[in-house]
Design an enzyme around this catalytic site. Structure first.
Site, PDB file in Angstrom:
ATOM      1  N   MET A  34      -4.211  -0.832   3.485  1.00  0.00           N
ATOM      2  CA  MET A  34      -5.401  -0.064   3.860  1.00  0.00           C
ATOM      3  C   MET A  34      -6.605  -0.601   3.091  1.00  0.00           C
ATOM      4  O   MET A  34      -7.615   0.081   2.939  1.00  0.00           O
ATOM      5  CB  MET A  34      -5.192   1.425   3.571  1.00  0.00           C
ATOM      6  CG  MET A  34      -4.038   2.011   4.388  1.00  0.00           C
ATOM      7  SD  MET A  34      -4.230   3.756   4.796  1.00  0.00           S
ATOM      8  CE  MET A  34      -4.256   4.483   3.183  1.00  0.00           C
ATOM      9  N   ALA A  36      -8.895  -2.041  -0.214  1.00  0.00           N
ATOM     10  CA  ALA A  36      -9.075  -1.704  -1.628  1.00  0.00           C
ATOM     11  C   ALA A  36      -7.967  -2.374  -2.436  1.00  0.00           C
ATOM     12  O   ALA A  36      -7.236  -1.736  -3.203  1.00  0.00           O
ATOM     13  CB  ALA A  36      -9.103  -0.190  -1.837  1.00  0.00           C
ATOM     14  N   LEU A  37      -7.862  -3.671  -2.239  1.00  0.00           N
ATOM     15  CA  LEU A  37      -6.694  -4.416  -2.738  1.00  0.00           C
ATOM     16  C   LEU A  37      -6.694  -4.544  -4.262  1.00  0.00           C
ATOM     17  O   LEU A  37      -7.721  -4.762  -4.887  1.00  0.00           O
ATOM     18  CB  LEU A  37      -6.672  -5.815  -2.114  1.00  0.00           C
ATOM     19  CG  LEU A  37      -6.643  -5.834  -0.580  1.00  0.00           C
ATOM     20  CD1 LEU A  37      -6.562  -7.273  -0.071  1.00  0.00           C
ATOM     21  CD2 LEU A  37      -5.496  -5.007  -0.025  1.00  0.00           C
ATOM     22  N   GLY A  40      -1.158  -5.517  -7.115  1.00  0.00           N
ATOM     23  CA  GLY A  40       0.106  -5.224  -6.432  1.00  0.00           C
ATOM     24  C   GLY A  40       0.080  -5.740  -5.003  1.00  0.00           C
ATOM     25  O   GLY A  40       1.034  -6.380  -4.531  1.00  0.00           O
ATOM     26  N   HIS A  41      -1.027  -5.493  -4.287  1.00  0.00           N
ATOM     27  CA  HIS A  41      -1.136  -5.991  -2.909  1.00  0.00           C
ATOM     28  C   HIS A  41      -1.049  -7.527  -2.892  1.00  0.00           C
ATOM     29  O   HIS A  41      -0.407  -8.113  -2.019  1.00  0.00           O
ATOM     30  CB  HIS A  41      -2.495  -5.619  -2.308  1.00  0.00           C
ATOM     31  CG  HIS A  41      -2.680  -4.160  -2.031  1.00  0.00           C
ATOM     32  ND1 HIS A  41      -3.614  -3.400  -2.688  1.00  0.00           N
ATOM     33  CD2 HIS A  41      -2.073  -3.323  -1.152  1.00  0.00           C
ATOM     34  CE1 HIS A  41      -3.586  -2.160  -2.226  1.00  0.00           C
ATOM     35  NE2 HIS A  41      -2.659  -2.077  -1.302  1.00  0.00           N
ATOM     36  N   GLN A  65      -2.577   9.128   9.047  1.00  0.00           N
ATOM     37  CA  GLN A  65      -1.789   9.493   7.867  1.00  0.00           C
ATOM     38  C   GLN A  65      -2.575  10.351   6.879  1.00  0.00           C
ATOM     39  O   GLN A  65      -2.114  10.599   5.773  1.00  0.00           O
ATOM     40  CB  GLN A  65      -1.175   8.252   7.202  1.00  0.00           C
ATOM     41  CG  GLN A  65      -2.145   7.291   6.569  1.00  0.00           C
ATOM     42  CD  GLN A  65      -1.456   5.983   6.169  1.00  0.00           C
ATOM     43  OE1 GLN A  65      -1.139   5.150   6.997  1.00  0.00           O
ATOM     44  NE2 GLN A  65      -1.208   5.805   4.877  1.00  0.00           N
ATOM     45  N   ASP A 154       5.485   2.730  -3.180  1.00  0.00           N
ATOM     46  CA  ASP A 154       5.624   3.776  -2.161  1.00  0.00           C
ATOM     47  C   ASP A 154       7.076   3.748  -1.689  1.00  0.00           C
ATOM     48  O   ASP A 154       7.382   3.316  -0.577  1.00  0.00           O
ATOM     49  CB  ASP A 154       4.641   3.518  -1.017  1.00  0.00           C
ATOM     50  CG  ASP A 154       3.209   3.535  -1.509  1.00  0.00           C
ATOM     51  OD1 ASP A 154       2.760   4.570  -2.005  1.00  0.00           O
ATOM     52  OD2 ASP A 154       2.537   2.487  -1.432  1.00  0.00           O
ATOM     53  N   GLN A 157       8.126   5.626   1.503  1.00  0.00           N
ATOM     54  CA  GLN A 157       7.574   4.918   2.665  1.00  0.00           C
ATOM     55  C   GLN A 157       8.434   3.691   3.008  1.00  0.00           C
ATOM     56  O   GLN A 157       8.751   3.444   4.171  1.00  0.00           O
ATOM     57  CB  GLN A 157       6.141   4.488   2.346  1.00  0.00           C
ATOM     58  CG  GLN A 157       5.535   3.508   3.328  1.00  0.00           C
ATOM     59  CD  GLN A 157       4.070   3.222   3.031  1.00  0.00           C
ATOM     60  OE1 GLN A 157       3.225   4.022   3.367  1.00  0.00           O
ATOM     61  NE2 GLN A 157       3.769   2.097   2.420  1.00  0.00           N
ATOM     62  N   SER A 190      -4.713   2.048  -5.038  1.00  0.00           N
ATOM     63  CA  SER A 190      -6.137   2.036  -4.674  1.00  0.00           C
ATOM     64  C   SER A 190      -6.798   3.346  -5.086  1.00  0.00           C
ATOM     65  O   SER A 190      -7.981   3.385  -5.404  1.00  0.00           O
ATOM     66  CB  SER A 190      -6.291   1.843  -3.167  1.00  0.00           C
ATOM     67  OG  SER A 190      -5.586   0.697  -2.773  1.00  0.00           O
TER      68      SER A 190
HETATM   69  O1  PAF Z   1       0.948   1.713   2.032  1.00  0.00           O
HETATM   70  C1  PAF Z   1      -0.085   1.679   2.698  1.00  0.00           C
HETATM   71  O2  PAF Z   1      -1.105   1.131   2.281  1.00  0.00           O
HETATM   72  C2  PAF Z   1      -0.133   2.337   4.070  1.00  0.00           C
HETATM   73  O3  PAF Z   1       0.627   3.506   4.100  1.00  0.00           O
HETATM   74  C3  PAF Z   1       0.283   1.386   5.217  1.00  0.00           C
HETATM   75  C4  PAF Z   1       1.735   0.938   5.072  1.00  0.00           C
HETATM   76  C5  PAF Z   1      -0.610   0.163   5.222  1.00  0.00           C
HETATM   77  C6  PAF Z   1       0.153   2.095   6.563  1.00  0.00           C
HETATM   78  O4  PAF Z   1      -1.162   2.503   6.799  1.00  0.00           O
END
Ligand code: PAF
Length: 290
Positions: A34, A36-37, A40-41, A65, A154, A157, A190
Site C-alpha cells: 500500500m 509508504a515503503l 521491510g517492503h 480493507q 502480517d 494475512q 507504515s
Molecule cells: O499488507 C499490505 O500492505 C496490504 O494488506 C496488501 C497485502 C498490500 C493488500 O492491500
C-alpha cells in the site's frame, strides 16, 4: 545508479509490459504493497528479485480493507519516495492502479476466507481480511505472478493468503519474508509514522513482551502464565488498549491450551494494541527445545 522501474497505471499497460516478459519466458515475482515503503517492503522486493526474473511491486491503498472511521484518508501516501526506493532496489515494474481499475464500476465479486479471517485481528477488524483477500485475488489476476512475497509481520494475512491460493488454485508460490525491526525491536510498519516521539519511545514494549513470552514458553512455562505476563508488561508500558495477546497454532491460528507446550512444539505469539490513535500488531515464532 539503478534504472527507474517502468510504471503501469492501468491494467492494459500492465498487461502489455508483462506480455513481453511472458513471451521471453521470464518468471514474475510480485510484492503487493500500500506504499509508504520501509526497509521491510524493500527486503520483500529483494526476495522477489531472487526468486523470479522480473520483479513487480504494486502500490494501492485498498479502500475495502478500511472500515468507515479508520485511516483510509490519512494513510501515508508517498509515491515519489516509494518510486525512488523501488528504483534503488532494482524493481522492474511498479503497478499503481486507480480505485476504478481495481474495482470497476458496479463490481460485486468479493473473496472471503472463512475461519482464519474471523480470529485474532478479524474479531477487532471484521471487514479487514475480506478486503485484503479481495484485493490480493484481483491483483493476482492482474499480475499473474509465479511467486508473490508477503511480510511475516502480517502473519495472519500471510496465512489467509496461503489458504486462498490453495482453495482457489492460483498457480502462485507464496513466500513469507522476515519481519524487519528497528534497533529497539519495534516491527517496521507504515503506520509507525503516526506515533509521536513519546509514543515511539514506549511501543517497543510489544516486541519485548512477545520475545520474553516466547523465551518463557520455550523454557517450559505454562502458556497461560507467559501470556498473562506479556499482557501485564504491555499495559504497564502505557498502551491505551490491548486487543489481544495470543499463543496459536501457526497454521490454523487456533488458541493453544494454557499448559506448557510439548518439547519440539513450534507455535506463534501474536499481539495487537493501541498507542493513542495508532494500532500496532506484532508476532513471533517460538519452539520449545527437545
Ligand atoms: O499488507 C499490505 O500492505 C496490504 O494488506 C496488501 C497485502 C498490500 C493488500 O492491500
Amino acid at each position: 545508479m539503478k534504472k527507474s522501474p517502468e510504471i503501469a497505471r492501468t491494467l492494459k499497460a500492465l498487461r502489455k509490459k508483462l506480455g513481453k516478459c511472458r513471451q521471453a519466458d521470464q518468471s514474475i515475482g510480485f510484492v503487493p504493497t500500500m506504499g509508504a515503503l520501509h526497509d521491510g517492503h524493500i527486503s520483500l522486493v529483494e526476495l522477489a528479485r531472487e526468486r523470479a526474473d522480473v520483479s513487480v511491486a504494486s502500490i494501492f491503498v485498498n479502500p475495502t480493507q478500511f472500515a468507515p472511521g479508520e485511516d483510509l484518508d490519512t494513510y501515508p501516501r508517498t509515491e515519489e519516495a516509494d518510486l525512488e526506493r523501488l528504483a534503488a532496489a532494482g524493481c522492474d515494474i511498479v503497478y499503481i492502479p486507480t480505485v476504478e481499475e481495481m474495482y470497476p464500476d458496479g463490481s460485486v465479486t468479493h473473496v472471503r476466507v472463512e475461519g482464519l479471517s474471523d480470529l485474532l485481528d478479524g474479531v477487532y477488524r471484521p471487514h479487514f481480511f475480506y478486503g485484503v483477500a479481495t484485493v490480493v485475488a484481483r491483483l493476482f489476476v492482474h499480475v499473474q505472478p509465479d511467486v508473490a512475497v508477503f511480510g511475516q509481520k502480517d502473519y495472519q494475512q500471510l496465512q489467509i493468503i496461503k489458504r486462498m491460493v490453495r482453495d482457489l488454485g492460483f498457480p502462485i508460490e507464496i513466500v513469507g519474508g522476515r519481519t524487519w525491526r528497528d534497533a529497539d525491536g519495534l516491527a517496521q510498519s507504515s503506520r509507525n509514522a503516526y506515533l509521536s516521539p513519546t509514543e515511539r519511545c514506549r511501543v517497543n514494549a510489544i516486541s519485548s513482551a512477545l520475545h520474553r513470552a516466547a523465551c518463557r514458553i520455550e523454557a517450559g512455562m505454562a502458556v497461560v502464565a507467559a501470556l498473562d505476563e506479556a499482557r501485564t508488561r504491555i499495559k504497564a508500558a502505557g498502551f491505551d488498549k490491548l486487543d489481544y495477546v495470543s499463543a496459536v497454532d501457526p497454521d490454523t491460528l487456533g488458541d493453544l491450551p494454557g499448559a506448557a507446550v510439548d518439547p519440539g512444539y513450534e507455535g506463534r505469539l501474536l499481539a495487537a494494541a493501541w498507542m493513542g490513535k495508532t494500532r500496532l500488531i506484532d508476532n513471533m515464532a517460538f519452539r520449545r527445545g527437545e
